[in-house]
Motif scaffolding. Structure first.
Motif, PDB file in Angstrom:
ATOM      1  N   GLY A 236     -59.628  33.393  -8.772  1.00 47.35           N
ATOM      2  CA  GLY A 236     -58.820  33.348  -7.552  1.00 47.35           C
ATOM      3  C   GLY A 236     -59.361  32.419  -6.481  1.00 47.35           C
ATOM      4  N   GLU A 237     -60.424  31.713  -6.789  1.00 49.16           N
ATOM      5  CA  GLU A 237     -61.041  30.837  -5.780  1.00 49.16           C
ATOM      6  C   GLU A 237     -60.473  29.420  -5.881  1.00 49.16           C
ATOM      7  OE1 GLU A 237     -65.428  31.134  -5.139  1.00 49.16           O
ATOM      8  OE2 GLU A 237     -65.407  29.104  -5.973  1.00 49.16           O
ATOM      9  N   ILE A 238     -60.395  28.751  -4.743  1.00 48.08           N
ATOM     10  CA  ILE A 238     -60.113  27.306  -4.778  1.00 48.08           C
ATOM     11  C   ILE A 238     -61.435  26.599  -4.535  1.00 48.08           C
ATOM     12  CG2 ILE A 238     -58.905  25.353  -3.761  1.00 48.08           C
ATOM     13  CD1 ILE A 238     -56.761  27.129  -2.759  1.00 48.08           C
ATOM     14  N   LEU A 239     -61.860  25.861  -5.532  1.00 46.27           N
ATOM     15  CA  LEU A 239     -63.055  25.034  -5.358  1.00 46.27           C
ATOM     16  C   LEU A 239     -62.594  23.583  -5.244  1.00 46.27           C
ATOM     17  CD1 LEU A 239     -66.321  24.834  -5.552  1.00 46.27           C
ATOM     18  CD2 LEU A 239     -65.751  23.744  -7.712  1.00 46.27           C
ATOM     19  N   ALA A 240     -62.947  22.953  -4.152  1.00 40.26           N
ATOM     20  CA  ALA A 240     -62.631  21.527  -4.009  1.00 40.26           C
ATOM     21  C   ALA A 240     -63.854  20.728  -4.397  1.00 40.26           C
ATOM     22  CB  ALA A 240     -62.222  21.218  -2.581  1.00 40.26           C
ATOM     23  N   MET A 241     -63.662  19.791  -5.329  1.00 38.12           N
ATOM     24  CA  MET A 241     -64.730  18.835  -5.646  1.00 38.12           C
ATOM     25  C   MET A 241     -64.401  17.573  -4.902  1.00 38.12           C
ATOM     26  SD  MET A 241     -65.982  18.998  -9.529  1.00 38.12           S
ATOM     27  CE  MET A 241     -67.180  20.231  -9.997  1.00 38.12           C
ATOM     28  N   ILE A 242     -65.322  17.164  -4.082  1.00 37.55           N
ATOM     29  CA  ILE A 242     -65.045  16.040  -3.200  1.00 37.55           C
ATOM     30  C   ILE A 242     -66.211  15.074  -3.294  1.00 37.55           C
ATOM     31  CG2 ILE A 242     -65.911  17.471  -1.273  1.00 37.55           C
ATOM     32  CD1 ILE A 242     -64.099  15.965   0.587  1.00 37.55           C
ATOM     33  N   GLY A 243     -65.908  13.815  -3.190  1.00 30.75           N
ATOM     34  CA  GLY A 243     -66.978  12.826  -3.270  1.00 30.75           C
ATOM     35  C   GLY A 243     -66.378  11.442  -3.368  1.00 30.75           C
ATOM     36  N   PRO A 244     -67.192  10.421  -3.183  1.00 36.77           N
ATOM     37  CA  PRO A 244     -66.671   9.062  -3.273  1.00 36.77           C
ATOM     38  C   PRO A 244     -66.295   8.696  -4.708  1.00 36.77           C
ATOM     39  CG  PRO A 244     -69.046   9.053  -2.916  1.00 36.77           C
ATOM     40  CD  PRO A 244     -68.616  10.471  -2.866  1.00 36.77           C
ATOM     41  N   SER A 245     -65.642   7.564  -4.887  1.00 36.84           N
ATOM     42  CA  SER A 245     -65.277   7.105  -6.234  1.00 36.84           C
ATOM     43  C   SER A 245     -66.535   6.982  -7.088  1.00 36.84           C
ATOM     44  CB  SER A 245     -64.583   5.746  -6.161  1.00 36.84           C
ATOM     45  OG  SER A 245     -63.407   5.867  -5.430  1.00 36.84           O
ATOM     46  N   GLY A 246     -66.425   7.409  -8.343  1.00 39.34           N
ATOM     47  CA  GLY A 246     -67.549   7.291  -9.260  1.00 39.34           C
ATOM     48  C   GLY A 246     -68.603   8.364  -9.057  1.00 39.34           C
ATOM     49  N   SER A 247     -68.275   9.403  -8.294  1.00 37.89           N
ATOM     50  CA  SER A 247     -69.278  10.441  -8.043  1.00 37.89           C
ATOM     51  C   SER A 247     -69.305  11.490  -9.153  1.00 37.89           C
ATOM     52  CB  SER A 247     -69.011  11.112  -6.699  1.00 37.89           C
ATOM     53  OG  SER A 247     -67.730  11.698  -6.697  1.00 37.89           O
ATOM     54  N   GLY A 248     -68.317  11.469 -10.045  1.00 40.83           N
ATOM     55  CA  GLY A 248     -68.315  12.386 -11.183  1.00 40.83           C
ATOM     56  C   GLY A 248     -67.363  13.554 -11.026  1.00 40.83           C
ATOM     57  N   LYS A 249     -66.618  13.596  -9.937  1.00 41.93           N
ATOM     58  CA  LYS A 249     -65.754  14.761  -9.694  1.00 41.93           C
ATOM     59  C   LYS A 249     -64.597  14.844 -10.700  1.00 41.93           C
ATOM     60  CE  LYS A 249     -63.284  12.426  -5.908  1.00 41.93           C
ATOM     61  NZ  LYS A 249     -63.806  11.063  -6.167  1.00 41.93           N
ATOM     62  N   THR A 250     -63.952  13.694 -10.945  1.00 45.48           N
ATOM     63  CA  THR A 250     -62.845  13.707 -11.909  1.00 45.48           C
ATOM     64  C   THR A 250     -63.369  13.954 -13.324  1.00 45.48           C
ATOM     65  OG1 THR A 250     -61.495  12.283 -10.528  1.00 45.48           O
ATOM     66  CG2 THR A 250     -60.963  12.311 -12.854  1.00 45.48           C
ATOM     67  N   THR A 251     -64.553  13.435 -13.617  1.00 48.73           N
ATOM     68  CA  THR A 251     -65.145  13.667 -14.945  1.00 48.73           C
ATOM     69  C   THR A 251     -65.360  15.165 -15.160  1.00 48.73           C
ATOM     70  OG1 THR A 251     -66.262  11.540 -14.797  1.00 48.73           O
ATOM     71  CG2 THR A 251     -67.097  13.087 -16.435  1.00 48.73           C
ATOM     72  N   ALA A 252     -65.840  15.861 -14.122  1.00 45.24           N
ATOM     73  CA  ALA A 252     -66.063  17.300 -14.242  1.00 45.24           C
ATOM     74  C   ALA A 252     -64.748  18.015 -14.525  1.00 45.24           C
ATOM     75  CB  ALA A 252     -66.702  17.836 -12.963  1.00 45.24           C
ATOM     76  N   LEU A 253     -63.674  17.608 -13.815  1.00 44.53           N
ATOM     77  CA  LEU A 253     -62.364  18.228 -14.045  1.00 44.53           C
ATOM     78  C   LEU A 253     -61.854  17.932 -15.452  1.00 44.53           C
ATOM     79  CD1 LEU A 253     -59.350  18.568 -11.759  1.00 44.53           C
ATOM     80  CD2 LEU A 253     -59.025  17.232 -13.816  1.00 44.53           C
ATOM     81  N   ARG A 254     -62.054  16.702 -15.884  1.00 47.07           N
ATOM     82  CA  ARG A 254     -61.578  16.332 -17.221  1.00 47.07           C
ATOM     83  C   ARG A 254     -62.359  17.041 -18.316  1.00 47.07           C
ATOM     84  NH1 ARG A 254     -58.538  11.977 -17.956  1.00 47.07           N
ATOM     85  NH2 ARG A 254     -59.752  11.219 -19.703  1.00 47.07           N
TER      86      ARG A 254
END
Lengths: 382, 265
Positions: free
Chosen positions: A51-69
């Protein structure tokens, strides 16, 4: 045709209650991702509560989208395990993970009508016709798009397409909803509205676990229960949103999450009193702020947000520094002042200014409360 | 607009008209006139007649049309399936392997069609692969020559397809086969139709390899045209050429309408 807002609490009794499902927690256990020798995500250990919303935030190339993928199953971790609820999904293909996903460009199937887009996941999973009809109706109602079921995606605006994309993800009752920069393609005004509407949606569906990847700090601050700030493939900081904003654990977090003035100070007295404020020296001024276990003599940074600085003092604004006014930028709702304090530029965002503004080059006192001030270690990487 | 001045644009149009007229229209106009010529000893035919069309229709023309259409359809269909398969398979391979295999798939298009025909004749003239003298060897020849183009067209389509569509479909629970059928192929449809159209047009005009391998009873339009002109019956050859052009054009225009409709939707 005008678009109603997300249904929010008024319609939630009718529709969202049907959609509400038990969210699952997501657990990253030392998950790393590498392309050849290039490590894009260093071992990451992180929990997202049900039930939590975790926002991963960071500049381009910081790995946030990789973690989601990696959670979605589109990237195979080089090491570590990912669990969703009690299931270890590390080796499961994406279609067996029970997720919903919304991406930046919506990726609505252009050859299908809105209702077929929303029904897609259920049909793919072999759900029966009656259930599909009911879920499509509920999901479209939840995002305020019931009147658009027969339209094709090309006949919708960007904001409407995004709502349909969310409805499509919700229709399969995902254990976790993955939102990958979902509002990046929208213009500023629509984006602001959509952020509020997603927040409302989550209030209606409190059991839904959401992993929200964005580079926009406003989206993260508005929506997230917790924020993980990514930098160079690592978590630079992670914690409850308000706490990270008020007491940033390092310079990068302070500067990335909102605007921050960071003044180099020397601690003169460690945390004392019921509120645990430490005292630090900046030039001649002695300033109090929330401490992190600093000891007298420690060199550290004093963090104060631009909107917490005032040109007028009172009994609460006990911290006082004096700066030289360099620039004044009027921006309608706010006026931004840039001053120089002990060689460090300090920004002030003021909603109200004194009737007679000091001239450029003049000395201007700035006041702020210890409660809005914190001591931040210099650039410690998480 | 690259050229702004009016005289400049007029010059450009004149150059275009000249090039298009000389290189494209003039040969076709000559063939059309030949197909209708009673006698042609001067600059223009001395008279016009439809006799050559009657002759070819009463002769082997319809059998040739049928042979060309069947060969074109079957070879293009098989090339479309295999080209799509290859393009889809290569997409998930390592980049270097995909590049190497991609180049290999294009090799047949770089080999003269006569050489392809000769190669097939040599390769398939002995058991256990005895195809010489069968219709199948014509199909194989056409398939080999056109498959590179279908592969190229479908690959280009796949490269333009955002991976988001398939990834979102997967995350929603779609297994690979379901995803392929309901997402990937419908999104690729304009490229598949274009690939089929190009393959079909190439097959309809193919002569070099066909003339090496065709069996008796399976004479395609280009082979018939070649035979007629080789025997000196230029006017009948021209009439048959116009039949070939008409059949190919009708089919391509039909496909273009399908593609246009899909693009609009």
């Amino acid at each position: 045709m005008s678009v109603p807002a997300f249904t929010g609490s008024n319609v939630m009794d009718v529709d969202a209650a049907k959609i509400r499902g038990a969210g699952s927690n997501v657990h990253f256990d030392k998950v790393s991702v590498a392309y050849g020798a290039h490590v894009v995500l260093h071992p990451l250990t992180l929990d997202i509560a049900p039930g939590e919303i975790l926002a991963m935030i960071g500049p381009s190339g910081s790995g946030k989208t990789t973690a989601l993928r990696a959670v979605a199953g589109f990237v195979r971790p080089a090491s570590g395990r990912i669990r969703i609820g009690a299931t270890d999904v590390t080796d499961l293909p994406p279609y067996e993970r029970g997720l919903g996903m919304v991406v930046q460009n919506y990726a609505l199937f252009p050859h299908m009508r809105v209702e077929d887009n929303v029904a897609f996941g259920l049909r793919a999973q072999g759900a029966d016709k009656a259930l599909i009809g009911e879920r499509v109706k509920d999901s479209l109602a939840t995002v305020g798009m019931s009147g658009f079921a027969k339209r094709y995606p090309r006949e919708l605006s960007g904001g409407q397409q995004q709502r349909v994309a969310i409805a499509r993800a919700l229709a399969v009752r995902p254990r976790v909803l993955l939102l990958d920069e979902p509002l990046s393609a929208l213009d500023a005004q629509i984006r602001r509205n959509m952020v509020e509407e997603i927040a409302k949606l989550h209030r209606d569906l409190p059991g839904l676990t959401i992993l929200y990847v964005t580079h926009d700090q406003t989206e993260a601050l508005t929506l997230a229960d917790k924020i993980a700030i990514m930098r160079d493939g690592r978590v630079s900081s992670h914690g409850p949103t308000v706490e990270l904003y008020r007491l940033p654990p390092n310079r990068f977090t302070a500067e990335f999450l909102g605007r921050a003035n960071l003044l180099p100070v020397t601690v003169t007295e460690g945390a004392t009193g019921p509120k645990g404020f430490a005292t630090a020296r900046l030039g001649d001024a002695l300033l109090a702020g929330a401490a992190r276990g600093e000891k007298p003599g420690d060199k550290t940074l004093l963090c104060i947000r631009p909107q917490h600085l005032s040109l007028t003092g009172d009994e609460e604004h006990t911290n006082r520094i004096v700066g030289t006014l360099k620039e004044v930028h009027w921006q309608g709702e706010l006026t931004h002042l840039v001053l120089e304090v002990d060689g460090t530029p300090v920004r002030v965002s003021a909603t109200r200014l004194p009737v007679s503004l000091p001239e450029r080059g003049s000395a201007v006192p700035l006041f702020f409360t210890p409660g809005d001030t914190s001591l931040v270690p210099e650039d410690v990487r998480g | 607009m690259l050229v702004w001045s009016r005289p400049g644009r007029i010059v450009i149009w004149l150059v275009f008209t000249l090039l298009f007229g000389v290189l494209f229209l003039a040969p076709l106009a000559v063939i059309l006139l030949s197909s209708l010529a009673d006698q042609w000893n001067g600059v223009l035919p001395s008279g016009l007649t439809t006799e050559h069309y009657s002759d070819v229709v009463q002769g082997a023309a319809w059998k040739a049309v049928k042979a060309s259409l069947v060969t074109g359809f079957l070879a293009s269909a098989v090339a479309l399936v295999s080209g799509t398969w290859a393009a889809l398979a290569l997409r998930i391979q390592d980049a270097t392997l995909a590049r190497v295999l991609g180049v290999l798939f294009f090799i047949p298009s770089a080999v003269p069609s006569v050489s392809v025909g000769l190669g097939l004749l040599v390769a398939f003239s002995h058991p256990p692969l005895l195809l010489n003298g069968t219709i199948a060897i014509v199909m194989v020849a056409h398939f080999v020559l056109i498959s590179a183009f279908t592969f190229g067209n479908v690959s280009a389509g796949l490269a333009r397809l955002s991976p988001d569509f398939e990834q979102v479909a997967s995350s929603l629970g779609a297994r690979p086969a379901y995803r392929l059928r309901h997402v990937t192929l419908p999104l690729l449809a304009p490229y598949l139709v274009a690939a089929f159209g190009l393959s079909f047009a190439l097959s309809m005009g193919e002569l070099g390899a066909t003339v090496m391998v065709y069996p008796p009873g399976w004479v395609t339009l280009p082979v018939s045209i070649f035979s007629l002109t080789d025997r000196g019956d230029v006017f009948a050859g021209a009439a048959l050429t116009m039949v070939l052009v008409a059949v190919t054009l009708i089919l391509l225009l039909g496909l273009e309408r399908v593609t246009g409709r899909q693009a609009r939707s």
